[in-house]
Motif scaffolding. Structure first.
Motif, PDB file in Angstrom:
ATOM      1  N   THR A  69       0.833  -1.200   0.000  1.00 31.86           N
ATOM      2  CA  THR A  69       0.000   0.000   0.000  1.00 31.86           C
ATOM      3  C   THR A  69       0.867   1.250   0.000  1.00 31.86           C
ATOM      4  OG1 THR A  69      -1.836  -1.100   1.128  1.00 31.86           O
ATOM      5  CG2 THR A  69      -1.733   1.292   1.296  1.00 31.86           C
ATOM      6  N   GLY A  70       1.915   1.251   0.838  1.00 33.03           N
ATOM      7  CA  GLY A  70       2.815   2.394   0.864  1.00 33.03           C
ATOM      8  C   GLY A  70       3.587   2.558  -0.432  1.00 33.03           C
ATOM      9  N   ALA A  71       4.026   1.438  -1.012  1.00 33.72           N
ATOM     10  CA  ALA A  71       4.786   1.513  -2.263  1.00 33.72           C
ATOM     11  C   ALA A  71       3.930   2.034  -3.405  1.00 33.72           C
ATOM     12  CB  ALA A  71       5.347   0.135  -2.609  1.00 33.72           C
ATOM     13  N   VAL A  72       2.719   1.510  -3.535  1.00 30.68           N
ATOM     14  CA  VAL A  72       1.822   1.941  -4.613  1.00 30.68           C
ATOM     15  C   VAL A  72       1.320   3.351  -4.361  1.00 30.68           C
ATOM     16  CG1 VAL A  72      -0.413   1.489  -5.691  1.00 30.68           C
ATOM     17  CG2 VAL A  72       1.169  -0.397  -5.262  1.00 30.68           C
ATOM     18  N   PRO A 267      17.492   2.846  14.415  1.00 29.39           N
ATOM     19  CA  PRO A 267      16.763   2.568  13.177  1.00 29.39           C
ATOM     20  C   PRO A 267      15.434   3.307  13.120  1.00 29.39           C
ATOM     21  CG  PRO A 267      16.508   0.752  14.710  1.00 29.39           C
ATOM     22  CD  PRO A 267      17.477   1.708  15.348  1.00 29.39           C
ATOM     23  N   TYR A 268      14.980   3.559  11.907  1.00 32.60           N
ATOM     24  CA  TYR A 268      13.628   4.053  11.707  1.00 32.60           C
ATOM     25  C   TYR A 268      12.949   3.219  10.625  1.00 32.60           C
ATOM     26  CZ  TYR A 268      14.795   6.500   7.309  1.00 32.60           C
ATOM     27  OH  TYR A 268      15.160   6.795   6.021  1.00 32.60           O
ATOM     28  N   GLY A 269      11.633   3.251  10.648  1.00 31.79           N
ATOM     29  CA  GLY A 269      10.853   2.539   9.644  1.00 31.79           C
ATOM     30  C   GLY A 269       9.661   3.369   9.248  1.00 31.79           C
ATOM     31  N   ALA A 270       8.975   2.907   8.200  1.00 33.32           N
ATOM     32  CA  ALA A 270       7.769   3.587   7.729  1.00 33.32           C
ATOM     33  C   ALA A 270       6.933   2.599   6.935  1.00 33.32           C
ATOM     34  CB  ALA A 270       8.123   4.782   6.855  1.00 33.32           C
ATOM     35  N   ASP A 271       5.628   2.608   7.177  1.00 32.48           N
ATOM     36  CA  ASP A 271       4.703   1.712   6.477  1.00 32.48           C
ATOM     37  C   ASP A 271       5.167   0.260   6.527  1.00 32.48           C
ATOM     38  OD1 ASP A 271       3.250   3.945   5.903  1.00 32.48           O
ATOM     39  OD2 ASP A 271       3.701   3.999   3.770  1.00 32.48           O
ATOM     40  N   GLY A 272       5.882  -0.101   7.583  1.00 30.41           N
ATOM     41  CA  GLY A 272       6.280  -1.481   7.762  1.00 30.41           C
ATOM     42  C   GLY A 272       7.426  -1.945   6.903  1.00 30.41           C
ATOM     43  N   GLU A 273       8.022  -1.052   6.090  1.00 29.84           N
ATOM     44  CA  GLU A 273       9.018  -1.525   5.130  1.00 29.84           C
ATOM     45  C   GLU A 273      10.335  -0.771   5.139  1.00 29.84           C
ATOM     46  OE1 GLU A 273       8.834  -4.206   3.385  1.00 29.84           O
ATOM     47  OE2 GLU A 273       6.798  -4.707   3.947  1.00 29.84           O
TER      48      GLU A 273
END
Length: 293
Positions: A69-72, A267-273
């Motif tokens: 969802t985040g990628a699209v 570390p950091y992350g976003a939208d699980g990826e």
């Protein structure tokens, strides 16, 4: 009648995504809609497929969880293309923030009848990611470690994987010193985590920022200070309702641009990826994504 291109998650969960799409696809086609399905080789490839479909005037369906969802959605941000969701992942937090139905009949009705509404997206800039656009939230600290552990889980799914990942992360976490700059104002913070939230949900339904809105042009910045581990586990449980934001160990700020730095590699992350180390700058892109919900 609407034309759809479904982009299916390339990961091991793609079987779940395909199963979820089958039921919705039948209803869309019975209603007269045109639907094509494409399978991506990776999340960047999913973004390429989404941009191509969007340029052809098709509604792009992200089939899977928050990663695809985040990628699209990130690929379509800033264009005239329209995003639709077929939630079929482990977290589905962006779909949850949109209050999308899970039943195929109700979801198909949304995809066929809803008018596109603008929602905000988040532009990330860092040494690793020159420019990445995500949808839900950016999180740095113990929760990014928890998400990494959850993604590595093989036998657990959904909230169980995130809870187990959280337990593993907390038991090894040392408090970090963060510098959080919100719209130019610096805030020093020592503790567990900093979350810049566009969506109120993360970690498979946990309500990290109950006052966050997808269309207000602002991020809710939630900072959890250092506290005894026993209290932190209590805070984790309160994420089910969002009650943690009323505790003195939690500070909430609001702004359109947030820079997060730390004194050590965090570390950091976003939208699980997205998985990299601080620093990172998150900037709201107001109303940048047309979405069906």
């Amino acid at each position: 009648m609407r034309q759809f291109t479904a982009v299916v998650n390339p990961t091991a969960g793609s079987a779940t995504g395909a199963a979820a799409l089958i039921a919705v696809a039948r209803l869309l086609r019975e209603a007269g809609a045109d639907l094509e399905t494409v399978h991506s080789r990776s999340l960047p490839h999913a973004g390429d497929l989404a941009r191509d479909a969007g340029r052809r005037g098709r509604i792009v369906l992200a089939v899977g969880g928050d990663g695809i969802t985040g990628a699209v959605g990130g690929a379509l941000s800033g264009t005239d293309a329209v995003l639709g969701l077929v939630p079929a992942g482990r977290g589905n937090d962006f779909a949850r923030a949109l209050h999308l139905p899970t039943e195929p009949e109700a979801l198909a009705r949304v995809l066929l009848e809803a008018e596109p509404q603008p929602v905000d997206t988040i532009e990330l800039r860092s040494a690793v990611h020159d420019r990445t656009v995500v949808l839900g939230s950016v999180y740095a600290g113990v929760d990014s470690l928890a998400n990494r552990h959850a993604n590595q889980a093989r036998l657990l799914r959904g909230s169980a994987a995130y809870y187990a990942g959280g337990l593993r992360a907390v038991t090894t976490w040392r408090p970090a010193r963060f510098r959080v700059t919100v719209d130019g104002a610096e805030h020093m913070h020592r503790g567990y985590t900093v979350v810049a939230a566009n969506s109120g949900y993360y970690g498979s339904g946990r309500i990290i920022a109950p006052r966050a809105r997808l269309d207000d042009g602002l991020l809710e910045v939630v900072m959890i200070r250092h506290a005894p581990r026993r209290l932190f586990f209590t805070l984790m449980n309160e994420l089910k309702t969002g009650a943690h934001v009323d505790r003195p160990e939690v500070e909430v700020l609001r702004g359109s641009q947030v820079r997060i730095e730390a004194e050590r590699p965090v570390p950091y992350g976003a939208d699980g990826e997205v998985d990299a180390d601080l620093p990172v700058t998150a900037t709201v892109l107001p109303g940048a994504l047309r979405t069906l919900y």
